[in-house]
Design a protein around this motif. Structure first.
Motif, short mmCIF file in Angstrom:
data_model
loop_
_atom_site.label_atom_id
_atom_site.label_comp_id
_atom_site.label_asym_id
_atom_site.label_seq_id
_atom_site.Cartn_x
_atom_site.Cartn_y
_atom_site.Cartn_z
N MET A 180 79.18 35.77 74.48
CA MET A 180 78.43 34.14 74.64
C MET A 180 78.25 33.55 73.47
O MET A 180 78.82 32.21 73.36
N VAL A 181 77.55 33.90 72.56
CA VAL A 181 77.31 33.44 71.21
C VAL A 181 78.73 32.86 70.47
O VAL A 181 78.72 31.75 70.27
N SER A 182 79.56 33.62 70.43
CA SER A 182 80.68 33.36 69.91
C SER A 182 81.67 32.31 70.69
O SER A 182 82.36 31.25 70.09
N GLY A 183 81.44 32.62 72.06
CA GLY A 183 82.18 31.59 72.93
C GLY A 183 81.64 30.12 72.85
O GLY A 183 82.19 29.00 72.77
N PHE A 184 80.27 30.21 72.59
CA PHE A 184 79.66 28.79 72.23
C PHE A 184 80.03 28.16 71.12
O PHE A 184 80.39 26.98 71.13
N VAL A 185 80.34 28.92 69.94
CA VAL A 185 80.69 28.34 68.86
C VAL A 185 81.97 27.81 68.85
O VAL A 185 82.17 26.68 68.64
N LEU A 186 82.90 28.61 69.71
CA LEU A 186 84.03 28.11 69.91
C LEU A 186 84.01 26.74 70.92
O LEU A 186 85.16 25.92 70.25
N LEU A 187 83.32 26.57 71.74
CA LEU A 187 83.12 25.38 72.58
C LEU A 187 82.75 24.34 71.73
O LEU A 187 83.25 23.23 71.55
N ILE A 188 81.69 24.67 70.79
CA ILE A 188 81.19 23.49 69.79
C ILE A 188 82.43 22.97 68.73
O ILE A 188 82.82 21.95 68.49
N VAL A 189 83.17 24.01 68.24
CA VAL A 189 84.38 23.71 67.81
C VAL A 189 85.25 22.98 68.28
O VAL A 189 85.88 21.62 67.91
N CYS A 190 85.76 23.26 69.60
CA CYS A 190 86.49 22.33 70.49
C CYS A 190 85.95 20.97 70.48
O CYS A 190 86.71 19.90 70.64
N ALA A 191 84.54 20.77 70.85
CA ALA A 191 84.01 19.48 71.18
C ALA A 191 84.44 18.62 69.86
O ALA A 191 84.60 17.59 69.79
N ASN A 192 84.06 19.26 68.66
CA ASN A 192 84.14 18.76 67.61
C ASN A 192 85.47 18.04 67.17
O ASN A 192 85.97 17.09 66.89
N LEU A 193 86.38 19.09 67.51
CA LEU A 193 87.71 18.91 67.28
C LEU A 193 88.31 17.56 68.39
O LEU A 193 89.12 16.67 67.71
N ALA A 194 87.92 17.69 69.23
CA ALA A 194 88.28 16.82 70.63
C ALA A 194 87.86 15.46 69.93
O ALA A 194 88.68 14.35 69.85
N ASN A 195 86.79 15.50 69.29
CA ASN A 195 86.25 14.11 68.80
C ASN A 195 87.02 13.69 67.30
O ASN A 195 87.20 12.62 67.38
N LEU A 196 87.33 14.47 66.57
CA LEU A 196 88.34 14.28 65.60
C LEU A 196 89.60 13.64 66.22
O LEU A 196 90.15 12.74 65.53
N MET A 197 90.03 14.26 67.26
CA MET A 197 91.51 13.95 67.79
C MET A 197 91.40 12.59 68.37
O MET A 197 92.25 11.79 68.24
N LEU A 198 90.08 12.36 69.02
CA LEU A 198 89.99 10.97 69.42
C LEU A 198 90.12 9.80 68.50
O LEU A 198 90.65 8.93 68.78
N LEU A 199 89.29 10.20 67.33
CA LEU A 199 89.31 9.24 66.25
C LEU A 199 90.56 9.03 65.75
O LEU A 199 91.18 7.91 65.34
N ARG A 200 91.48 10.17 65.53
CA ARG A 200 92.94 10.17 65.20
C ARG A 200 93.80 9.17 66.01
O ARG A 200 94.46 8.30 65.54
N GLY A 201 93.30 9.28 67.28
CA GLY A 201 94.19 8.57 68.43
C GLY A 201 93.81 7.31 68.23
O GLY A 201 94.85 6.33 68.40
N LEU A 202 92.45 6.85 67.82
CA LEU A 202 92.10 5.47 67.83
C LEU A 202 92.78 4.80 66.28
O LEU A 202 93.22 3.59 66.54
N GLU A 203 93.05 5.48 65.49
CA GLU A 203 93.56 5.17 64.30
C GLU A 203 94.81 4.91 64.53
O GLU A 203 95.59 4.12 63.89
N ARG A 204 95.52 5.66 65.37
CA ARG A 204 96.83 5.76 65.65
C ARG A 204 97.34 4.49 66.66
O ARG A 204 98.53 4.62 67.28
N ARG A 205 96.15 4.03 67.14
CA ARG A 205 96.37 3.08 68.27
C ARG A 205 97.62 2.14 68.28
O ARG A 205 98.29 1.87 69.38
#
Lengths: 928, 125
Positions: free
Chosen positions: A383-408
């Motif tokens: 569970m703990v490592s799964g949570f970490v992975l989820l947080i990583v995913c959320a963080n990366l989704a955020n980064l990707m969104l930001l990248r998407g904005l830059e590439r708009r």
């Protein structure tokens, strides 16, 4: 069939595409030449003939495209194109790429590492033939000896006599094998070679053990039924690992004679490398001995004790036989067997007779003691490592969104030029998946290192024992798991940003600044930050709870003194049978060790606190009514030499301790602990009272002479109050009441732990201790030497490891969440530059600007807390037993977790807020 | 007039059917004439269908490729009538089988459609 042939042609033609292009070109050229020649014959001019030919042929490029589509697999080509494109993108943003891969590697690595353990402990079968045909006796695994004709809940351990009864009468098994549930150590010395003997774990197994598992010897031969007969020449099978590590795979080991506990055995074979016995454990056996050699090698033999249950059973069922019918058959056999011993049974056992039953369970994984012990821990870690992975995913989704904005602008330009939305989503997804797979590959390395780290600390190698047979290097299922996790991760953090990327208006490309939709992507990004904050809070509280529980365990009043105490672990059996000289041996060990400089006291016992061993039995108190059938009259006991209580630092509260005055001929005495007094003597003074442990006629066996302060000895039931216990002098031997009159528990006189107390400021080296012991008996192997503090800490190593891992993950998640929060806050602050300029121009001061930005950030954190708090409480409940009685509703822990999150969030959002407040209004307005 | 257009256009479904027809024509042409290069096949189809079917000759080549990948036809380099290097296509055993099967199917379809056209309103009363 034809479609299939075509598919393969297309697949291979992808490789020959340059050649094919050339062929098409020359075919077209030829076609046009022929047509032009014909047109010339029809009377057209040369140029006109060529023009007409081209017209008739149609659009060449469109045709080429059609040809290419037919020739190969356009999907594959686009994929290659997309991957190339994505790689170029990633190369152009090295900081982004490195950070992303690192985060992914941590997330995927952590999850994969835990999965490696989950696979080995919870999912894997033994390395034997057709594990699905194996069935074992018992729903849960028991250790190691159960006396009597009744067992609570189920009959899961059996005596040799009962094993033979089952083996000879149960038709459904093609083979039914028995093996010892305990983990006996043997003192081993190769015959004819010098040197002291070394201790290795072994196991007594029935002759058909290897036949039942379908395991053949790696070299030599396995045990056979003939080896397991009374009077057969004593033979043994050695483990591959011992053969390799200790004897360098020497062929002469096979057929060689080895002294086990000073008794000669011929090694006839070596087990296969992948076979570690019937049980996954941290000290797999190095020697497999036939059951019938047990009386030969152990002086306190259990083989022919009809009511001592110490064997596990695993059987291979015949093809077509049903386990349910075998189970029913064996239940009847159990009742028959018990009834045939009716005369030997106590009244209590007769009363429990109707309830005696047994269960068969799938045995392909062997005896799953580790599964039962670690299942919940592994769930928590997963569970703990799964949570970490989820947080990583959320963080990366955020980064990707930001990248998407830059590439708009780029995206909207592509769309304005006719790119279709699915193609843009696919391109963006390709990039995410590529990152995920790169991260997964790096994650495998981290998983390997992580698994090794965990195994090293959870199951430290003791002496020259084998250590736990779990491979850290990824197996196929682990690789597949990592691949699957990478895929899901890539989709999880890539899908939404990819989709959002297409939500642009192509017209935007034509506008100067894309300011108009500045906040379009901010809701998903904010949601992700809230989500991360909530998950971090859960991990922080969980790690806080585990740490608090561990702290409580470690700082409890143990009732003995941990400092300046050393425990040396021996086993007098390993030096051969000297049972009649034991008291002398202990006396000499005591004297030899006491003469070392700086030693203030020496005493021996069967087991010292947290030594990992225990003895227990049912108690009958003189003058009290006999216990009712289901009444709990259980107490733990230990056997000790004089001055033991002094040496271990366990205060005697009343009466006296066991001393030199207790001899073989003096009246039998016992010292009890407070819990014993509370349980059996509620309103009485226990001193001078009598009790016994061998049935109703033995109730005057011991006289209570003292009460010791409660001290914790057991390494289990840690969340419960200290259990009742009593202590007996080593010098006094117990005998069963007439008519049997033979010695009871002779094995309890083999003391295992030597406790050495030293004077303040003195350090005693292991070599000194070993030397002092060897001077008494060079054949007596010292299994381990460690301080009592280490011995206690060792028992908490797994709890400590898990608390530390969870804390590490908690801090990691906090850092990741703060990066996410920082990103969102900084981005939004940047977007609001002109707004801030206007506000400042209208008279807002710096403080107000900072408050404005912080407000936005803290709104997110408060949302996160609102979601995270109930989740943390749920997580606390899930931890349950693993908190050892600590209340999961722990306000201090929750408060600390909330504060940690709030302070980190403040730090993360203060930087962009300060930066925003330093903007000069005129500049901000010019930026318009 | 029937027009076989760009195969990757929007009328994909329709051209697929027509391409199937074109493939059948190619197979039959090769069956009758033996080994032939692309231009020859195109000319032959034009001649037989007259003005009823104008094929953009280029459309033929993706069809030839598809048939070759399916193993119905095979190709090799040879010399054309004006002594240039040309790619010659011929029917394989598989192709002959396929042609037979498709001819039967086509005849059946034609017969059924023919019967529908022969029926007059009074016949159904």
């Amino acid at each position: 069939m034809r479609a299939l042939r075509r598919f393969f042609k297309r697949l291979t033609s992808w490789a020959t595409r340059r050649q094919d292009e050339e062929r098409l070109r020359s075919e077209i050229e030829e076609h046009l030449a022929l047509q032009a020649a014909e047109n010339v014959r029809a009377g057209l001019s040369h140029d006109e003939a060529r023009r007409q030919a081209l017209l008739k042929f149609g659009a060449v490029e469109a045709m080429k495209e059609g040809y290419r589509d037919e020739r190969s697999l356009p999907f594959l080509e686009t994929l290659v194109q997309d991957i190339r494109y994505a790689l170029r993108h990633l190369r152009n943003a090295p900081a982004f790429t490195t950070t992303t891969i690192l985060m992914l590697a941590l997330g995927i690595g952590a999850t994969t590492s835990i999965f490696t353990l989950v696979h080995a402990v919870l999912l894997k079968s033994l390395a034997v033939a057709n594990p699905a045909e194996l069935y074992r006796l018992g729903k849960e695994s028991r250790c190691c000896y159960w006396g009597g004709y009744s067992q609570e809940k189920e009959f899961s351990l059996v005596s040799y006599d009962l094993y033979k009864h089952f083996r000879d009468n149960t038709k459904g098994f093609s083979e039914l094998a028995a093996f010892s549930a305990g983990e006996p150590l043997f003192g081993v010395r190769r015959s004819g070679r010098g040197g002291t003997s070394q201790s290795y774990p072994g196991e007594f197994v029935s002759g058909n053990y290897f036949t039942m598992f379908g395991v053949r010897a790696y070299a030599g031969r396995a045990l056979a039924a003939e080896d397991d007969q009374p009077g057969a020449p004593p033979v043994a099978v050695m483990s591959y690992r011992l053969w390799q590590e200790k004897y360098g795979a020497e062929p002469s080991v096979i057929g060689g004679v080895f002294n086990l506990n000073d008794k000669p055995f011929t090694v006839v074979g070596i087990t296969p490398p992948s076979f570690f016995g019937d049980t996954l454990r941290d000290n797999p056996p190095d020697f497999f001995l036939p059951l019938n050699t047990e009386p030969f090698v152990l002086s306190d033999s259990d083989l022919f004790t009809i009511d001592l249950n110490w064997l596990n059973l695993i059987g291979r069922i015949r093809p077509g036989a049903g386990p349910a019918s075998i189970e029913a058959e064996m239940r009847v056999e159990l009742k028959q067997w018990l009834r045939s011993h009716w005369g030997d049974m106590s009244a209590n056992e007769r009363a429990k007779f109707p309830k005696q039953t047994l269960f068969l369970r799938p045995g392909g994984a062997g005896i799953t003691a580790m599964r039962e012990e670690y299942e919940h821990w592994l769930q928590i870690l997963m569970m703990v490592s799964g949570f970490v992975l989820l947080i990583v995913c959320a963080n990366l989704a955020n980064l990707m969104l930001l990248r998407g904005l830059e590439r708009r602008r780029q995206t909207s330009l592509s769309m304005a030029l006719g790119a279709q939305a699915p193609r843009i989503v696919r391109q963006s997804l390709t990039e995410s998946l590529l990152l995920a797979f790169l991260g997964g590959a790096a994650g495998l390395l981290i998983a390997f290192a992580g698994t090794r780290f965990i195994l090293h600390f959870a199951f430290p190698k003791v002496g020259n024992m084998a250590g736990i047979p779990i491979q850290a290097s990824p197996s196929l299922p682990v690789l597949l798991f990592a691949l699957g996790v990478s895929l899901i991760t890539g989709l999880a953090f890539g899908l939404a940003p990819a989709w959002i990327a297409t939500r642009v208006d192509p017209i935007e490309a034509l506008r100067g600044d894309n300011r108009s939709t500045a906040r379009a992507g901010s809701l998903p990004r904010k949601t992700l930050v809230v989500f991360q904050a909530a998950l971090s809070l859960v991990l922080l509280s969980a790690s806080g709870l585990l740490t608090a529980a561990l702290h409580r365990l470690e700082t409890q009043d143990f009732g003995f003194n941990q400092s300046r105490r050393i425990v040396a672990n021996i086993d007098p059996r390993l030096a051969g049978d000297r049972s009649n000289q034991l008291t002398v041996l202990y006396r000499r060990l005591h004297d030899s060790l006491s003469s070392l400089p700086g030693v203030s006291g020496v005493a021996l016992c069967i087991y010292s606190p947290f030594g990992g061993n225990n003895w227990g039995s049912g108690i009958l108190v003189d003058g009290h009514p006999a216990p009712r059938p289901n009444e709990d009259n259980f107490a733990f006991w230990d056997r000790v030499t004089p001055a033991y209580f002094d040496v271990i630092g366990n205060p005697i509260l009343r009466g006296r301790a066991i001393s030199e005055q207790d001899t073989a001929t003096s009246p039998h005495v016992a010292v009890i602990n407070e819990a014993f007094a509370r349980k059996f003597f509620k309103n009485e003074d226990p001193i001078g009272k009598h009790f016994g442990q061998h049935g109703i006629r033995s109730r005057r066996e011991y006289e209570i002479v003292g009460i010791a302060k409660d001290a914790r000895y057991l390494d289990f039931m840690l969340d419960q109050p200290i259990a009742p216990a009593f202590f007996l002098p080593e010098s006094q031997h117990d005998f069963l009441p007439a008519p049997k009159s033979k010695e009871a528990n002779p094995g309890s006189h083999f003391l295992h732990d030597i406790v050495i107390a030293t004077k303040p400021g003195v350090t005693l080296s292991n070599a000194q201790i070993r030397g002092a012991i060897a001077s008494v008996d060079p054949n007596l192997p010292v299994i381990s030497i460690r301080s009592l503090r280490e011995q206690v800490a060792f028992q908490f190593r797994q709890q400590r490891l898990i608390a530390q891992l969870t804390s590490f993950f908690g801090v990691l998640s906090l850092v990741l969440s703060c990066i996410g929060l920082y990103g969102v806050t900084a981005y939004n602050a940047g977007r609001r530059t002109s707004e801030i300029g206007v506000r400042m121009a209208l008279g807002a001061d710096r403080g107000q600007v900072i408050a404005l930005i912080l407000q936005g950030a803290f709104a997110l954190i408060i949302f996160g807390l609102l979601i995270g708090l109930p989740l943390s409480l749920a997580a606390g409940r899930f931890l349950g037993h693993q908190l050892y009685g600590l209340n999961p509703y722990h306000p201090a822990v929750t408060l600390i977790a909330v504060m940690a999150l709030a302070l980190s969030a403040l730090a993360a959002s203060l930087i962009p807020a300060l930066r925003a407040s330093w903007i000069s209004p005129s500049e901000a307005l010019r930026a318009e | 007039m029937l027009r076989v257009g760009n195969p990757i256009g929007d009328m994909k479904e329709k051209t697929d059917v027509l391409q199937g027809t074109l493939a059948l024509m190619v197979l039959k042409t090769l069956d009758v004439l033996g080994s032939l290069h692309g231009y020859g096949i195109a000319r032959r189809i034009e001649q037989i269908s007259g003005d009823l079917l104008t094929v953009n000759q280029g459309t033929l080549y993706p069809v030839l490729l598809k048939l070759e990948q399916e193993g119905s036809i095979a190709s090799e380099w040879g010399a054309s009538e004006n002594n240039r290097k040309a790619r010659f296509y011929r029917l394989t055993r598989d192709g002959r089988k396929q042609l037979r099967a498709e001819t039967r199917g086509w005849e059946q379809t034609a017969a059924i459609i023919g019967r529908f056209f022969a029926v007059k309103a009074e016949d159904l009363e």
